[in-house]
Each structure stands twice: as C-alpha cells, then as structure tokens.
Design a protein around this motif. Structure first.
Motif, PDB file in Angstrom:
ATOM      1  N   MET A  83      26.799 -55.087  42.399  1.00  0.00           N
ATOM      2  CA  MET A  83      25.538 -54.560  41.859  1.00  0.00           C
ATOM      3  C   MET A  83      25.514 -53.045  41.830  1.00  0.00           C
ATOM      4  O   MET A  83      25.145 -52.422  40.832  1.00  0.00           O
ATOM      5  CB  MET A  83      24.365 -55.091  42.670  1.00  0.00           C
ATOM      6  CG  MET A  83      24.081 -56.572  42.457  1.00  0.00           C
ATOM      7  SD  MET A  83      22.890 -57.252  43.651  1.00  0.00           S
ATOM      8  CE  MET A  83      21.362 -56.491  43.093  1.00  0.00           C
ATOM      9  N   ILE A  84      25.926 -52.424  42.938  1.00  0.00           N
ATOM     10  CA  ILE A  84      25.858 -50.959  42.956  1.00  0.00           C
ATOM     11  C   ILE A  84      26.914 -50.347  42.030  1.00  0.00           C
ATOM     12  O   ILE A  84      26.694 -49.279  41.457  1.00  0.00           O
ATOM     13  CB  ILE A  84      25.981 -50.393  44.384  1.00  0.00           C
ATOM     14  CG1 ILE A  84      27.346 -50.690  45.012  1.00  0.00           C
ATOM     15  CG2 ILE A  84      24.856 -50.922  45.267  1.00  0.00           C
ATOM     16  CD1 ILE A  84      27.560 -49.996  46.351  1.00  0.00           C
ATOM     17  N   GLY A  85      28.051 -51.028  41.873  1.00  0.00           N
ATOM     18  CA  GLY A  85      29.055 -50.532  40.950  1.00  0.00           C
ATOM     19  C   GLY A  85      28.566 -50.588  39.519  1.00  0.00           C
ATOM     20  O   GLY A  85      28.730 -49.628  38.736  1.00  0.00           O
ATOM     21  N   GLU A  86      27.921 -51.705  39.161  1.00  0.00           N
ATOM     22  CA  GLU A  86      27.412 -51.868  37.796  1.00  0.00           C
ATOM     23  C   GLU A  86      26.262 -50.911  37.515  1.00  0.00           C
ATOM     24  O   GLU A  86      26.224 -50.267  36.465  1.00  0.00           O
ATOM     25  CB  GLU A  86      26.960 -53.315  37.609  1.00  0.00           C
ATOM     26  CG  GLU A  86      26.392 -53.613  36.239  1.00  0.00           C
ATOM     27  CD  GLU A  86      25.938 -55.043  36.090  1.00  0.00           C
ATOM     28  OE1 GLU A  86      25.266 -55.354  35.086  1.00  0.00           O
ATOM     29  OE2 GLU A  86      26.253 -55.867  36.987  1.00  0.00           O
ATOM     30  N   GLU A  90      19.786 -40.479  43.332  1.00  0.00           N
ATOM     31  CA  GLU A  90      19.937 -41.617  42.420  1.00  0.00           C
ATOM     32  C   GLU A  90      20.759 -42.729  43.065  1.00  0.00           C
ATOM     33  O   GLU A  90      20.433 -43.918  42.945  1.00  0.00           O
ATOM     34  CB  GLU A  90      20.606 -41.162  41.124  1.00  0.00           C
ATOM     35  CG  GLU A  90      20.754 -42.276  40.102  1.00  0.00           C
ATOM     36  CD  GLU A  90      21.417 -41.797  38.820  1.00  0.00           C
ATOM     37  OE1 GLU A  90      21.610 -42.631  37.913  1.00  0.00           O
ATOM     38  OE2 GLU A  90      21.756 -40.596  38.734  1.00  0.00           O
ATOM     39  N   GLU A  91      21.829 -42.364  43.754  1.00  0.00           N
ATOM     40  CA  GLU A  91      22.664 -43.361  44.418  1.00  0.00           C
ATOM     41  C   GLU A  91      21.916 -44.056  45.550  1.00  0.00           C
ATOM     42  O   GLU A  91      22.049 -45.263  45.746  1.00  0.00           O
ATOM     43  CB  GLU A  91      23.943 -42.708  44.931  1.00  0.00           C
ATOM     44  CG  GLU A  91      24.902 -42.303  43.807  1.00  0.00           C
ATOM     45  CD  GLU A  91      26.008 -41.373  44.286  1.00  0.00           C
ATOM     46  OE1 GLU A  91      27.011 -41.235  43.566  1.00  0.00           O
ATOM     47  OE2 GLU A  91      25.855 -40.767  45.374  1.00  0.00           O
ATOM     48  N   ARG A  92      21.110 -43.299  46.286  1.00  0.00           N
ATOM     49  CA  ARG A  92      20.312 -43.904  47.357  1.00  0.00           C
ATOM     50  C   ARG A  92      19.310 -44.899  46.782  1.00  0.00           C
ATOM     51  O   ARG A  92      19.083 -45.964  47.359  1.00  0.00           O
ATOM     52  CB  ARG A  92      19.600 -42.820  48.175  1.00  0.00           C
ATOM     53  CG  ARG A  92      20.546 -41.949  48.997  1.00  0.00           C
ATOM     54  CD  ARG A  92      19.807 -41.171  50.059  1.00  0.00           C
ATOM     55  NE  ARG A  92      18.869 -40.212  49.514  1.00  0.00           N
ATOM     56  CZ  ARG A  92      19.164 -38.937  49.228  1.00  0.00           C
ATOM     57  NH1 ARG A  92      20.397 -38.475  49.437  1.00  0.00           N
ATOM     58  NH2 ARG A  92      18.250 -38.132  48.745  1.00  0.00           N
ATOM     59  N   ASP A  93      18.714 -44.564  45.643  1.00  0.00           N
ATOM     60  CA  ASP A  93      17.771 -45.475  45.000  1.00  0.00           C
ATOM     61  C   ASP A  93      18.460 -46.775  44.590  1.00  0.00           C
ATOM     62  O   ASP A  93      17.883 -47.861  44.698  1.00  0.00           O
ATOM     63  CB  ASP A  93      17.149 -44.815  43.766  1.00  0.00           C
ATOM     64  CG  ASP A  93      16.148 -43.721  44.120  1.00  0.00           C
ATOM     65  OD1 ASP A  93      15.710 -43.687  45.289  1.00  0.00           O
ATOM     66  OD2 ASP A  93      15.811 -42.914  43.232  1.00  0.00           O
ATOM     67  N   ILE A  94      19.686 -46.671  44.106  1.00  0.00           N
ATOM     68  CA  ILE A  94      20.453 -47.854  43.710  1.00  0.00           C
ATOM     69  C   ILE A  94      20.717 -48.733  44.931  1.00  0.00           C
ATOM     70  O   ILE A  94      20.576 -49.960  44.875  1.00  0.00           O
ATOM     71  CB  ILE A  94      21.775 -47.438  43.035  1.00  0.00           C
ATOM     72  CG1 ILE A  94      21.492 -46.825  41.651  1.00  0.00           C
ATOM     73  CG2 ILE A  94      22.733 -48.627  42.907  1.00  0.00           C
ATOM     74  CD1 ILE A  94      22.706 -46.198  41.000  1.00  0.00           C
ATOM     75  N   ILE A  95      21.113 -48.121  46.040  1.00  0.00           N
ATOM     76  CA  ILE A  95      21.370 -48.852  47.286  1.00  0.00           C
ATOM     77  C   ILE A  95      20.121 -49.608  47.728  1.00  0.00           C
ATOM     78  O   ILE A  95      20.166 -50.810  48.036  1.00  0.00           O
ATOM     79  CB  ILE A  95      21.813 -47.887  48.400  1.00  0.00           C
ATOM     80  CG1 ILE A  95      23.171 -47.250  48.092  1.00  0.00           C
ATOM     81  CG2 ILE A  95      21.813 -48.586  49.765  1.00  0.00           C
ATOM     82  CD1 ILE A  95      24.346 -48.137  48.271  1.00  0.00           C
ATOM     83  N   VAL A  96      18.994 -48.930  47.774  1.00  0.00           N
ATOM     84  CA  VAL A  96      17.742 -49.522  48.246  1.00  0.00           C
ATOM     85  C   VAL A  96      17.300 -50.669  47.343  1.00  0.00           C
ATOM     86  O   VAL A  96      16.910 -51.742  47.824  1.00  0.00           O
ATOM     87  CB  VAL A  96      16.644 -48.443  48.342  1.00  0.00           C
ATOM     88  CG1 VAL A  96      15.278 -49.074  48.611  1.00  0.00           C
ATOM     89  CG2 VAL A  96      16.984 -47.428  49.434  1.00  0.00           C
TER      90      VAL A  96
END
Length: 339
Positions: free
Chosen positions: A57-60, A259-265
């Motif tokens: 998911m985080i990669g996509e 942005e990456e932190r938002d994707i993780i959460v």
C-alpha cells in the motif's frame, strides 16, 4: 569507496536507514520485523499478510517513493530485541504484542490485562477513547508510534488436561503471555513460564510447558495442534484479549516527509478492518484445526469468563494499578470503556 547495499549485506554490515540504497537521498525502505511465520500477501499468518499488504500500500500510494521489506520469523532480529531496537531507531517497524515490552515499561502490560477487555468492539474502541489517546502519548514519549491497532482473542492449548475453569489451572505449568496473566494463573495454583509464542512448540514438546495461552492465530501458526490434546477457544467468549499492533520507531517516522507520514498513517488505519476480520476468522478456524488433529475443544461461557475476571481484578488489576501513577490512570481509563 561506497559499498552497494547487496555488497554490504553480504559482508554482514548494518546499513543506516538513509543509506539503504547507497545514497543519502534514496527512497526510504522501511524494515518490518516480526516473529510470525512468513507467507504471502494472500496466504499464511494474517499478521505477516497484514505487514505485506502495508508494504504494498505505501509503495503504491507513494508511487515508489516509499517502500518496506518484511522479515518474518524473527529472521532480522530476535523477538525480544525488537521493541528496544525501535525505541533506539535501529529497527523501523514491527508487529508485536505490547506486553512483550512490559518488563521495561510496565504500563504496556495494559495490552494483555486478563479480563479487562472482553470483546473486539471494546478493544478497538480504545483508539478513539481517552485510554487510547493516553497510551498513544505514552508510546510516543518512549519512541514508538502505533500504526495499526490490532486486537486478538486468545485460547489455551494443553497437552495434558483441559484448562477452562479457574480450578483447572492448579498444578499445571502454563505460559500466560504477560506478567499480569501470570499473576492470575499463580493465584489459581499454576506455575508459570515466560517466553515468546515462537518458542512454545519446543517448550510443550519437551514438557517444560503443559499449557499455553496465546492468540488463536498463534495456536495454529506455531502448529501447537500437533502436541495439544485439549483446546479452549476464544470464539464465543474470552477473558484473554491482546493488543498486538503494527508499530513504528518514532525516529524512523520523524525522518519521513509530511506526505510520507500521512501515507503511513492512512494505510495503517485502513488495515484495522482487515486485522479484526482475520482475527475473528482465526477464532473459529482454530477449533476446526484442533478437532481435525484429534484434540477436544471447549468454549467459554459468561460464568467462566466472570470467574477469571473476578480473580484478575483482585490480583493483576490491583498489582498493575499500584505500580505507578501512570498505570493507575491507564487502567482507570480502560475500565471506563467497558462500563
């Protein structure tokens, strides 16, 4: 001379997070370590599958700017080293019972407090309640971020005689899974031993352990049906619910962009429904697995659950609340959820 990632791994060298691809500006590749058997995104232990889904998911969603590698079966580091490694920033992520870190941080034993949580609805309600907010703050102060809230009901596999009622525990050597569960078992007349779930098979095989309390998923993933003659399930009721979240090192989390932190959460929150569904399916599946292996299967009723809960309130809950002010506050907040 700059070593490639493959060459460094071949030489057994540790690679800092920002250098995993040999460049300081390379896309972050998070390392996720856990103790459970490996599989695929669609087959095997659901906790491994959840980690693999998270990685995909985080990669996509980051279009390849963020990635993750999953290391099952404690292949990256030993189970009991994972939590402290995350706190130090030496490991990015793990899916691990919070109670495993209860020796260093006694507050975390709230995640496997016998009788405190008695349903998935109650456990998952923690996230939005004051208990969840307080636990989140405490973990952040200790260097840990909860990414996915996962609760699991537990059962008991026994190789000698069934462990259903409180009186059944007398004389058995039992693995409880947390200090607080051990206090309850000792009060019931059992002797206890402490070890992670991936070491249960060997302990039961040698006779060091008569019975083991662990999650429905671990009861099958670690093939305990090969040794057990009795199973107490959590499919109807249970006094044993464990908080076993996907967590992340705050140091690793803070290194990421906003942005990456938002994707993780976001990815972590979306996987909570998958975790609940998979856990409840395993509560049912475990009974079928043990019956097929020839074990006798028992379910808990309200009367038995209440007896264990009463014993827990008089022993483990009281002991936990007396640890420090933080523990007293946490258990008070947790009790409000179920009231």
């Amino acid at each position: 001379m700059r070593l490639s990632r493959r060459r460094a791994l071949a030489l057994g060298l540790a690679i800092p997070a920002v250098l995993r691809s040999g460049r300081a500006d390379a896309a972050p590749v998070l390392k996720i370590s856990h103790q459970f058997p490996g599989g695929t995104a669609t087959e095997g232990d659901f906790r491994d599958r959840l980690c693999r889904r998270f990685a995909a998911m985080i990669g996509e969603r980051s279009k390849g700017a963020l990635g993750a590698e999953v290391y099952p079966g404690s292949s990256l580091m030993k189970t009991n080293a994972q939590f402290s490694a995350m706190r130090k920033g030496a490991l990015d992520m793990s899916l691990i019972p919070l109670s495993y870190a209860g020796g260093d941080l006694p507050e975390l034993n709230i995640g496997l407090m016998p009788g405190l949580v008695t349903s998935y609805d109650e456990g998952l309600a923690w996230k939005a309640k004051p208990i969840g907010q307080e636990l989140t703050r405490l973990l952040a102060a200790k260097g840990i971020v909860i990414v996915t809230w996962i609760w699991q009901a537990g059962g008991v596999a026994s190789r000698t005689r069934p462990l259903v009622d409180v009186a059944d525990a007398k004389g058995l050597k039992v693995r409880g899974g947390s200090r607080e569960m051990d206090l309850v078992l000792q009060a019931a007349g059992a002797s206890v031993l402490s070890l992670p779930s991936n070491e249960l098979y060997a302990a039961m095989q040698t006779g060091a352990c008569d019975a083991a309390l662990t999650s429905s998923t671990s009861l099958t993933s670690f093939r305990l049906e090969e040794l057990a003659k009795h199973l107490t399930t959590g499919r109807a009721r249970s006094y044993w619910f464990m908080l076993e979240p996907l967590v992340m090192s705050k140091a690793s989390f803070d290194r990421l962009s906003a942005e990456e932190r938002d994707i993780i959460v976001a990815a972590g929150a979306e996987l909570e429904a998958f975790g609940r569904n998979a856990a409840t399916e395993d509560d049912i599946r475990v009974a079928k697995v043990y019956e097929a292996a020839g074990a006798r299967v028992y379910d808990l009723d309200d009367k038995v659950v209440q007896a264990w809960r009463t014993l827990a309130r008089d022993t483990a809950w009281k002991d936990y609340a007396n640890k420090n002010e933080s523990c007293a506050r946490l258990i008070k907040l947790a009790m409000e959820v179920g009231s």
